[in-house]
Design a protein around this motif. Sequence first.
Motif, PDB file in Angstrom:
ATOM      1  N   MET A 180      -0.795  58.192  68.589  1.00  0.00           N
ATOM      2  CA  MET A 180       0.505  58.764  68.244  1.00  0.00           C
ATOM      3  C   MET A 180       1.379  57.769  67.478  1.00  0.00           C
ATOM      4  O   MET A 180       2.264  58.167  66.718  1.00  0.00           O
ATOM      5  N   ARG A 181       1.118  56.489  67.651  1.00  0.00           N
ATOM      6  CA  ARG A 181       1.939  55.469  67.000  1.00  0.00           C
ATOM      7  C   ARG A 181       1.747  55.443  65.485  1.00  0.00           C
ATOM      8  O   ARG A 181       2.564  54.875  64.760  1.00  0.00           O
ATOM      9  N   ASP A 182       0.659  56.055  65.010  1.00  0.00           N
ATOM     10  CA  ASP A 182       0.369  56.057  63.576  1.00  0.00           C
ATOM     11  C   ASP A 182       1.102  57.155  62.815  1.00  0.00           C
ATOM     12  O   ASP A 182       0.998  57.232  61.590  1.00  0.00           O
ATOM     13  N   PHE A 183       1.840  58.004  63.539  1.00  0.00           N
ATOM     14  CA  PHE A 183       2.472  59.169  62.919  1.00  0.00           C
ATOM     15  C   PHE A 183       3.987  59.073  62.956  1.00  0.00           C
ATOM     16  O   PHE A 183       4.563  58.465  63.857  1.00  0.00           O
ATOM     17  N   GLN A 184       4.609  59.699  61.966  1.00  0.00           N
ATOM     18  CA  GLN A 184       6.069  59.755  61.906  1.00  0.00           C
ATOM     19  C   GLN A 184       6.619  61.093  62.392  1.00  0.00           C
ATOM     20  O   GLN A 184       7.814  61.235  62.648  1.00  0.00           O
ATOM     21  N   GLY A 185       5.743  62.084  62.482  1.00  0.00           N
ATOM     22  CA  GLY A 185       6.150  63.400  62.944  1.00  0.00           C
ATOM     23  C   GLY A 185       5.025  64.049  63.732  1.00  0.00           C
ATOM     24  O   GLY A 185       3.861  63.643  63.648  1.00  0.00           O
TER      25      GLY A 185
END
Length: 265
Positions: A45-50
């Motif tokens: 999840m840390r790789d995403f902005q949304g």
Amino acid sequence: MKPKILIITGYGVNCEAESAHAWELAGAEAVQVHINDLIDQPEQMRDFQGMMFIGGFSYGDHMTSGHVFALRVKHHLRTELQKFIDDEKIIMGVCNGFQTMTKIGLLPGFDNEYFEPKVALMQNDCGHFQNFWVNLKFETGSPCIFTKGLSQMPMPIRHGEGKIFTTEASVIEKIEQLGCAAVRYADEAGDPAMDFPANPNGSLNAIAGLCDPTGRIFGMMPHPEAYLFPENHPNWDKQKLDGTLPSQGLGLKLFENGVKFLMQK
């Protein structure tokens, strides 16, 4: 770089293709990840902005719509989801995704309490599933980043449990006070509607969608991802003849607003 949007897929949800396409048309990179894979490696999840919780019938709507999906998220992803929120990223939910978000407690998200449910999405007043187009009114005073600059819009609904309800009058009062009622069902004149069919489920205060007080977390029952092209509208041929056919599906505007917000951060 294009912002990356996490599309959570899984058993029973069925709007992953059009949801991913919506974000891509809006200028983002959409990545579909199965809920089981996310639970195995929540640090993804840390790789995403949304993030988007999509429509469908997760786990067959066992017990109630979105209930099982919400339990799995709360018990396996809570720490990473809280970090996602603390990092001021954006979350969108549609239909079953909205139902899931309310059961997790992400909405209305008062006082930074995102895991304590305060409202329910319960069975439509009519007692059965509804599938048709409604008119929506967007509240200009809402902090919602997805609905910024929007006024009215037609959009399809398809749900059996879409009535926003709470027994606590103080919760509805706070929703209204903080501008969390971002979207309402409206009549032909654009006024909030309580009567069927303009209001398809009997939702309190005609609420069709909620945001949290930051405006970055948002969910709605109608399906913007089902109105990405002008021809999605049931009367597109008439609109073309009378010169009112839009250049793009109006639902795309909500995704464009999300991408614009991320690009300006």
